[in-house]
Design a protein around this motif. Structure first.
Motif, short mmCIF file in Angstrom:
data_model
loop_
_atom_site.label_atom_id
_atom_site.label_comp_id
_atom_site.label_asym_id
_atom_site.label_seq_id
_atom_site.Cartn_x
_atom_site.Cartn_y
_atom_site.Cartn_z
N ASN A 347 8.17 -21.42 -1.63
CA ASN A 347 9.63 -21.20 -1.62
C ASN A 347 10.42 -22.46 -1.98
N TRP A 348 10.26 -22.86 -3.22
CA TRP A 348 10.90 -24.08 -3.73
C TRP A 348 12.32 -23.78 -4.21
N PRO A 349 13.18 -24.80 -4.22
CA PRO A 349 14.53 -24.62 -4.78
C PRO A 349 14.45 -24.16 -6.23
N LYS A 350 15.24 -23.18 -6.58
CA LYS A 350 15.21 -22.59 -7.91
C LYS A 350 15.48 -23.62 -9.01
N GLU A 351 16.37 -24.56 -8.72
CA GLU A 351 16.82 -25.50 -9.76
C GLU A 351 15.72 -26.44 -10.25
N ILE A 352 14.67 -26.65 -9.45
CA ILE A 352 13.65 -27.61 -9.86
C ILE A 352 12.34 -26.92 -10.28
N LYS A 353 12.39 -25.59 -10.42
CA LYS A 353 11.19 -24.86 -10.81
C LYS A 353 11.42 -24.06 -12.10
N SER A 354 10.36 -23.55 -12.68
CA SER A 354 10.41 -22.90 -13.98
C SER A 354 11.14 -21.56 -13.94
N PHE A 355 11.65 -21.15 -15.10
CA PHE A 355 12.50 -19.97 -15.22
C PHE A 355 11.81 -18.66 -14.86
N TYR A 356 10.48 -18.63 -14.96
CA TYR A 356 9.76 -17.37 -14.82
C TYR A 356 9.38 -17.03 -13.37
N MET A 357 9.73 -17.88 -12.42
CA MET A 357 9.32 -17.64 -11.03
C MET A 357 10.22 -16.61 -10.35
N LYS A 358 9.62 -15.78 -9.51
CA LYS A 358 10.33 -14.72 -8.77
C LYS A 358 11.40 -15.34 -7.88
N GLN A 359 12.62 -14.81 -7.99
CA GLN A 359 13.75 -15.36 -7.25
C GLN A 359 13.90 -14.69 -5.90
N ASN A 360 14.12 -15.51 -4.88
CA ASN A 360 14.43 -15.03 -3.54
C ASN A 360 15.94 -14.93 -3.38
N GLU A 361 16.38 -14.25 -2.34
CA GLU A 361 17.81 -14.07 -2.10
C GLU A 361 18.50 -15.36 -1.67
N ASP A 362 17.74 -16.32 -1.14
CA ASP A 362 18.34 -17.54 -0.58
C ASP A 362 18.43 -18.70 -1.56
N GLY A 363 18.23 -18.42 -2.86
CA GLY A 363 18.32 -19.50 -3.85
C GLY A 363 17.02 -20.24 -4.09
N THR A 364 15.96 -19.80 -3.45
CA THR A 364 14.63 -20.37 -3.71
C THR A 364 13.84 -19.41 -4.60
N VAL A 365 12.69 -19.88 -5.05
CA VAL A 365 11.78 -19.03 -5.84
C VAL A 365 10.43 -18.98 -5.16
N ARG A 366 9.68 -17.94 -5.47
CA ARG A 366 8.36 -17.76 -4.87
C ARG A 366 7.31 -18.56 -5.65
N GLY A 367 7.54 -19.85 -5.67
CA GLY A 367 6.58 -20.77 -6.27
C GLY A 367 5.73 -21.40 -5.20
N VAL A 368 4.58 -21.93 -5.59
CA VAL A 368 3.70 -22.58 -4.64
C VAL A 368 2.99 -23.75 -5.30
N ASP A 369 2.96 -24.88 -4.62
CA ASP A 369 2.16 -26.03 -5.04
C ASP A 369 1.10 -26.26 -3.98
N LEU A 370 -0.13 -26.48 -4.42
CA LEU A 370 -1.21 -26.83 -3.50
C LEU A 370 -1.38 -28.34 -3.49
N GLU A 371 -1.14 -28.93 -2.33
CA GLU A 371 -1.32 -30.38 -2.15
C GLU A 371 -2.66 -30.63 -1.47
N VAL A 372 -3.44 -31.54 -2.05
CA VAL A 372 -4.79 -31.81 -1.55
C VAL A 372 -4.89 -33.28 -1.15
N PRO A 373 -5.52 -33.57 -0.01
CA PRO A 373 -5.64 -34.97 0.43
C PRO A 373 -6.26 -35.87 -0.65
N GLY A 374 -5.64 -37.01 -0.84
CA GLY A 374 -6.20 -37.99 -1.76
C GLY A 374 -5.71 -37.90 -3.18
N ILE A 375 -5.15 -36.73 -3.57
CA ILE A 375 -4.74 -36.59 -4.97
C ILE A 375 -3.36 -35.99 -5.10
N GLY A 376 -2.84 -35.35 -4.05
CA GLY A 376 -1.53 -34.74 -4.12
C GLY A 376 -1.59 -33.36 -4.75
#
Length: 454
Positions: A347-376
């Motif tokens: 649920n990232w802010p819409k303004e910093i994510k790509s145009f094709y991501m599903k939009q939520n009602e609260d101005g976020t998008v249904r995007g996901v980043d996987l952060e892994v120890p040691g590499i980000g």
């Protein structure tokens, strides 16, 4: 025979005569004996060859230089010395390709920077023998994972008119005489009659196939004309991009976690010798790190929750965490340490994510980043916007050329459904698997700003 064929069934060949061809990796000479470290590249571990002055070819053997290619005939035997289980007692040999004294890869430590300057030779070094063997195995693991689960493998085009990320970082492809261009370009005279470039992602084309096959994936080269000289950026790299119909954000996170654990377990099983070497020379604790990931629970948390955690942390940040903005490397590191394992940020802010991501009602998008120890950040994905009007409105907001993307919008007209996907940078995955800290050292011939050698 090849060395791997013999050593995989070494007990069967003990006491028997075998013949192998390969290269001298090291050579230790004594007055009456000689020891050659030998490899043909078919396995990571090398074989010790021994010879003595009773051989008629003793002087010729003693003269062999590092890097020389030879064919050897001898008896395989159990080794009485330490460091190896077996060795080959030479009976005869044939010189296949001599090597001069100025051969750059002498048996001494070499820096990665030096090895990059002789990238055509660095596959012969122990480090890159391990790295590129793991690269090959990781590619096989990826195909095995998706093929065994019914995905269709798509070869997405490398030349495209679509800038998937919208960042304007495409390498342009043209047959126009650049030295004659002055001012406005008439693309009707170009090869494709329009402005085209090298792909930054196969995602959009993969979505079209997902609407027919349900489960597809791409795995191929992508390109970014990004003027960056960091340890994690190159201009040409490989991407794994699955697209799955009838799959929402939670479903795609399940797939990301399952896939990553499968690949890591595959490497642990198939590349033990390489990992032991890299654990010693590239990243201390590498084996433990990989084993821990396989048994880890991946945390799922929203971007807003992450910012709240970062703001409460007793840390003096270089970049202050802010709601509605992206997170920095230092934030990624902290959040994986905070949860002691991989973290899905949703649920990232819409303004910093790509145009094709599903939009939520609260101005976020249904995007996901996987952060892994040691590499980000290791994987980026999202549920895709399936609503025609919402997607078109977002593209208009970003002033995108909709005429060039009508085919992509039409997917939302003709039998649209919930669908999701993600992108995994292959070289970034390899940094994690090998413990090597520079992306230039996990790709054969890195393309970076100012560098297109070999």
């Amino acid at each position: 025979m090849y060395l791997k064929e013999i050593m995989d069934e070494a007990k069967k060949y003990v006491g028997k005569e075998v013949s192998v061809s390969g290269w001298v990796r090291n050579h230790r000479r004594q007055k009456e004996l000689g020891f050659i470290v030998f490899s043909d590249g078919t396995q990571f571990n090398q074989l010790q060859l021994i010879y003595d002055n009773q051989l008629s070819c003793f002087e010729e053997l003693a003269a062999l230089k590092i890097g020389t290619a030879i064919e050897v005939r001898g008896i395989l035997q159990e080794s009485a010395g330490s460091g190896q289980d077996y060795e080959l007692a030479i009976q005869d040999f044939k010189l296949l390709g001599d090597c001069p004294d100025d051969y750059p890869l002498q048996p001494k430590p070499h820096s990665p920077e030096f090895l990059r300057s002789i990238a055509y030779l660095r596959p012969r070094s122990n480090l890159f023998q391990a790295v590129f063997r793991i690269r090959s195995l990781a590619a096989m693991a990826i195909h095995t994972y998706f093929q065994d689960r019914g995905y269709v493998y798509l070869h997405a085009p490398l030349i495209t008119a679509s800038d998937c990320e919208g960042a304007g970082e495409m390498f342009q492809v043209t047959t126009l005489p650049l030295e004659q261009l002055n001012g406005k370009v008439d693309y009707t005279k170009d090869f494709f009659h329009k402005k085209t470039g090298l792909t930054v992602s196969g995602q959009l084309q993969a979505e079209t196939f997902a609407m027919a096959f349900s489960k597809v994936y791409t795995f191929g080269p992508t390109f970014r004309a990004e003027d960056s000289n960091t340890k994690t950026h190159v201009a040409e790299f490989w991407m794994i991009e699955p697209e799955i119909a009838f799959c929402d954000l939670d479903g795609v996170m399940d797939i990301e976690e399952d896939m990553l654990k499968f690949i890591v377990q595959y490497i642990l099983e198939k590349a033990h010798d390489e990992l032991v070497f890299l654990d010693k020379f590239a990243e201390k604790g590498l084996l433990q790190k990989l084993e821990k990931l396989v048994s880890s629970t991946f945390t799922r948390i929203t971007h807003e929750e992450v910012i709240s955690i970062l703001k409460k942390a007793d840390v003096r940040w270089e970049f202050e965490p802010k709601y509605g903005e992206d997170i920095a490397k230092e934030h990624e590191k902290y959040i994986t340490e905070y949860f002691d394992g991989p973290v899905f940020i949703t649920n990232w802010p819409k303004e910093i994510k790509s145009f094709y991501m599903k939009q939520n009602e609260d101005g976020t998008v249904r995007g996901v980043d996987l952060e892994v120890p040691g590499i980000g950040e290791l994987i980026g994905g999202s549920e895709r916007e399936a609503d025609y009007e919402k997607l078109r409105t977002r593209m208009e907001e970003l002033k995108m050329d909709i005429s060039e993307m009508e085919w992509y919008l039409n997917l939302r007209k003709y039998g649209s459904c919930v669908h999701s996907g993600f992108g995994l940078g292959f070289e970034r995955l390899l940094l994690y698997l090998t413990g090597v800290d520079n992306i230039r050292d996990v790709i054969a011939y890195p393309r970076t700003p100012g560098n297109c050698e070999f």
